[in-house]
Design a protein around this motif. Structure first.
Motif, mmCIF file in Angstrom:
data_model
loop_
_atom_site.group_PDB
_atom_site.id
_atom_site.type_symbol
_atom_site.label_atom_id
_atom_site.label_comp_id
_atom_site.label_asym_id
_atom_site.label_seq_id
_atom_site.Cartn_x
_atom_site.Cartn_y
_atom_site.Cartn_z
ATOM 1 N N MET A 8 0.830 -1.202 0.000
ATOM 2 C CA MET A 8 0.000 0.000 0.000
ATOM 3 C C MET A 8 0.868 1.257 0.000
ATOM 4 N N SER A 9 0.493 2.198 -0.828
ATOM 5 C CA SER A 9 1.085 3.533 -0.823
ATOM 6 C C SER A 9 -0.035 4.536 -0.627
ATOM 7 N N ALA A 10 0.293 5.659 0.038
ATOM 8 C CA ALA A 10 -0.728 6.662 0.345
ATOM 9 C C ALA A 10 -0.211 8.042 -0.021
ATOM 10 N N PHE A 11 -1.130 8.887 -0.503
ATOM 11 C CA PHE A 11 -0.764 10.193 -1.034
ATOM 12 C C PHE A 11 -1.687 11.272 -0.476
ATOM 13 N N TYR A 12 -1.122 12.457 -0.253
ATOM 14 C CA TYR A 12 -1.885 13.685 -0.086
ATOM 15 C C TYR A 12 -1.554 14.551 -1.300
ATOM 16 N N GLY A 13 -2.520 14.725 -2.175
ATOM 17 C CA GLY A 13 -2.223 15.376 -3.441
ATOM 18 C C GLY A 13 -1.197 14.554 -4.207
ATOM 19 N N LYS A 14 -0.121 15.189 -4.643
ATOM 20 C CA LYS A 14 0.934 14.467 -5.354
ATOM 21 C C LYS A 14 2.041 13.985 -4.426
ATOM 22 N N THR A 15 1.910 14.294 -3.135
ATOM 23 C CA THR A 15 2.966 13.932 -2.184
ATOM 24 C C THR A 15 2.725 12.527 -1.635
ATOM 25 N N GLN A 16 3.693 11.645 -1.830
ATOM 26 C CA GLN A 16 3.587 10.279 -1.335
ATOM 27 C C GLN A 16 4.115 10.217 0.095
ATOM 28 N N ILE A 17 3.315 9.616 0.995
ATOM 29 C CA ILE A 17 3.694 9.503 2.403
ATOM 30 C C ILE A 17 4.056 8.063 2.758
ATOM 31 N N LEU A 18 3.171 7.115 2.478
ATOM 32 C CA LEU A 18 3.472 5.695 2.709
ATOM 33 C C LEU A 18 3.966 5.071 1.417
ATOM 34 N N ARG A 19 4.956 4.174 1.560
ATOM 35 C CA ARG A 19 5.610 3.602 0.389
ATOM 36 C C ARG A 19 5.668 2.077 0.506
ATOM 37 N N ARG A 46 -5.040 6.973 8.949
ATOM 38 C CA ARG A 46 -5.999 7.616 8.053
ATOM 39 C C ARG A 46 -6.198 6.805 6.765
ATOM 40 N N SER A 47 -5.158 6.117 6.324
ATOM 41 C CA SER A 47 -5.283 5.274 5.136
ATOM 42 C C SER A 47 -6.207 4.094 5.399
ATOM 43 N N ILE A 48 -6.089 3.498 6.565
ATOM 44 C CA ILE A 48 -6.974 2.384 6.915
ATOM 45 C C ILE A 48 -8.431 2.851 6.915
ATOM 46 N N MET A 49 -8.652 4.098 7.353
ATOM 47 C CA MET A 49 -10.006 4.645 7.418
ATOM 48 C C MET A 49 -10.473 5.276 6.104
ATOM 49 N N GLY A 50 -9.602 5.352 5.093
ATOM 50 C CA GLY A 50 -9.995 5.949 3.832
ATOM 51 C C GLY A 50 -10.031 7.463 3.858
ATOM 52 N N LEU A 51 -9.127 8.072 4.621
ATOM 53 C CA LEU A 51 -9.140 9.521 4.811
ATOM 54 C C LEU A 51 -7.980 10.234 4.116
ATOM 55 N N THR A 52 -7.174 9.515 3.359
ATOM 56 C CA THR A 52 -6.137 10.168 2.558
ATOM 57 C C THR A 52 -6.701 10.470 1.168
ATOM 58 N N ASP A 53 -5.971 11.270 0.395
ATOM 59 C CA ASP A 53 -6.460 11.637 -0.934
ATOM 60 C C ASP A 53 -6.491 10.438 -1.879
ATOM 61 N N ARG A 54 -5.485 9.568 -1.749
ATOM 62 C CA ARG A 54 -5.399 8.431 -2.672
ATOM 63 C C ARG A 54 -4.533 7.351 -2.067
ATOM 64 N N GLY A 57 -2.582 -0.299 -3.749
ATOM 65 C CA GLY A 57 -2.375 -1.524 -2.994
ATOM 66 C C GLY A 57 -3.693 -2.035 -2.441
ATOM 67 N N GLN A 58 -3.613 -2.952 -1.490
ATOM 68 C CA GLN A 58 -4.818 -3.606 -0.977
ATOM 69 C C GLN A 58 -4.877 -3.541 0.543
ATOM 70 N N ILE A 59 -6.108 -3.410 1.041
ATOM 71 C CA ILE A 59 -6.389 -3.540 2.468
ATOM 72 C C ILE A 59 -7.510 -4.556 2.612
ATOM 73 N N GLU A 60 -7.217 -5.647 3.292
ATOM 74 C CA GLU A 60 -8.224 -6.666 3.559
ATOM 75 C C GLU A 60 -8.550 -6.654 5.048
ATOM 76 N N PHE A 61 -9.841 -6.612 5.376
ATOM 77 C CA PHE A 61 -10.266 -6.595 6.771
ATOM 78 C C PHE A 61 -11.389 -7.605 6.963
ATOM 79 N N ALA A 62 -11.185 -8.532 7.887
ATOM 80 C CA ALA A 62 -12.179 -9.567 8.190
ATOM 81 C C ALA A 62 -12.637 -10.283 6.923
ATOM 82 N N GLY A 63 -11.675 -10.581 6.035
ATOM 83 C CA GLY A 63 -11.973 -11.326 4.829
ATOM 84 C C GLY A 63 -12.567 -10.520 3.694
ATOM 85 N N ARG A 64 -12.602 -9.193 3.842
ATOM 86 C CA ARG A 64 -13.226 -8.336 2.832
ATOM 87 C C ARG A 64 -12.243 -7.276 2.363
ATOM 88 N N GLN A 65 -12.184 -7.040 1.068
ATOM 89 C CA GLN A 65 -11.366 -5.967 0.543
ATOM 90 C C GLN A 65 -12.074 -4.640 0.805
#
Length: 232
Positions: A8-19, A46-54, A57-65
């Protein structure tokens, strides 16, 4: 396995935070996320909660994407979130703040759960008090109670001891220990206090520059790792 993040990678605008971030979480674990300020701990939550801009990758929780789900649907899946700074609603009452959490429950019941009042007697005695009048520690208790109203399978806690008096830190630590060790609730805890991390956690993730640079059982968290990745 309760949760798995893959590449998983996470972005705020064009800035990448998680790699290229990957980790797995078993049900009932307490995992502490460590690292200096600004390395990506809050962005992970915030990425787990869907609060970043973009994210990619994948997040699976309790058997669900869940990577494509909006934030409220992720909450309904059973994810409770206590953000850094608490973000309680100061003009609302204690009761109203907790009820806001219950709107995300999968069963649709809007109520103040008994767990909240039993864990936090002060809140139980002051349900009609305006939340903005509470102390910092009491507001943190309220933020935890609001997240518990979701009836979560996992709690995400972003710096829950930040800015809290030492005696209240101990109380919050004991509450989290009870939730995890006695009630079996899974926790992901972003924390700067190494003593708190070692006391509460089963495992740790060390983040630097948006990447996992070390992970393992909490007894593998050496002073050398702390000095290398957390000393300013």
């Amino acid at each position: 396995m309760l949760m798995q993040m893959s590449s998983m990678s996470a972005f705020y605008g064009k800035t990448q935070i998680l790699r290229d971030f990957s980790f797995a979480l078993d049900e009932g674990q307490c995992v502490c996320v460590l690292g200096r300020n600004g390395v990506g701990k809050t962005t992970l939550m915030r990425s787990i909660m869907g609060l970043t801009d973009r994210t990619t990758g994948q997040i699976e929780f309790a058997g669900r994407q869940i990577g494509e789900l909006p934030t409220h649907e992720r909450s309904r899946c059973g994810i409770g979130y206590i953000p850094q700074g608490r973000q309680i609603f100061g003009k609302l009452s204690v009761r109203e703040n907790i009820l806001l959490g219950s709107f995300a429950r999968a069963d649709g019941q809007v109520e103040v759960p008994e767990m909240c009042t039993s864990l936090f007697p002060y809140l139980a005695e002051n349900l009609e008090r305006r939340a903005g009048l509470l102390s910092g520690g009491q507001q943190q208790q309220l933020a935890i109670a609001r997240a518990l109203a979701v009836k979560p399978k996992v709690l995400l806690l972003d710096e829950p001891t930040d800015g809290i008096q030492p005696n209240i830190v101990a109380e919050i630590g004991e509450t989290l220990r009870m939730l995890n060790k006695e009630l079996g609730m899974t926790l992901i805890l972003a924390e700067q206090h190494i003593k708190v991390a070692r006391k509460l956690s089963d495992r740790f993730l060390m983040i630097d520059n948006g990447r996992v640079v070390a992970e393992g059982d909490i007894d593998e968290l050496t002073d050398e790792l702390v000095d290398e990745h957390m000393t300013v």
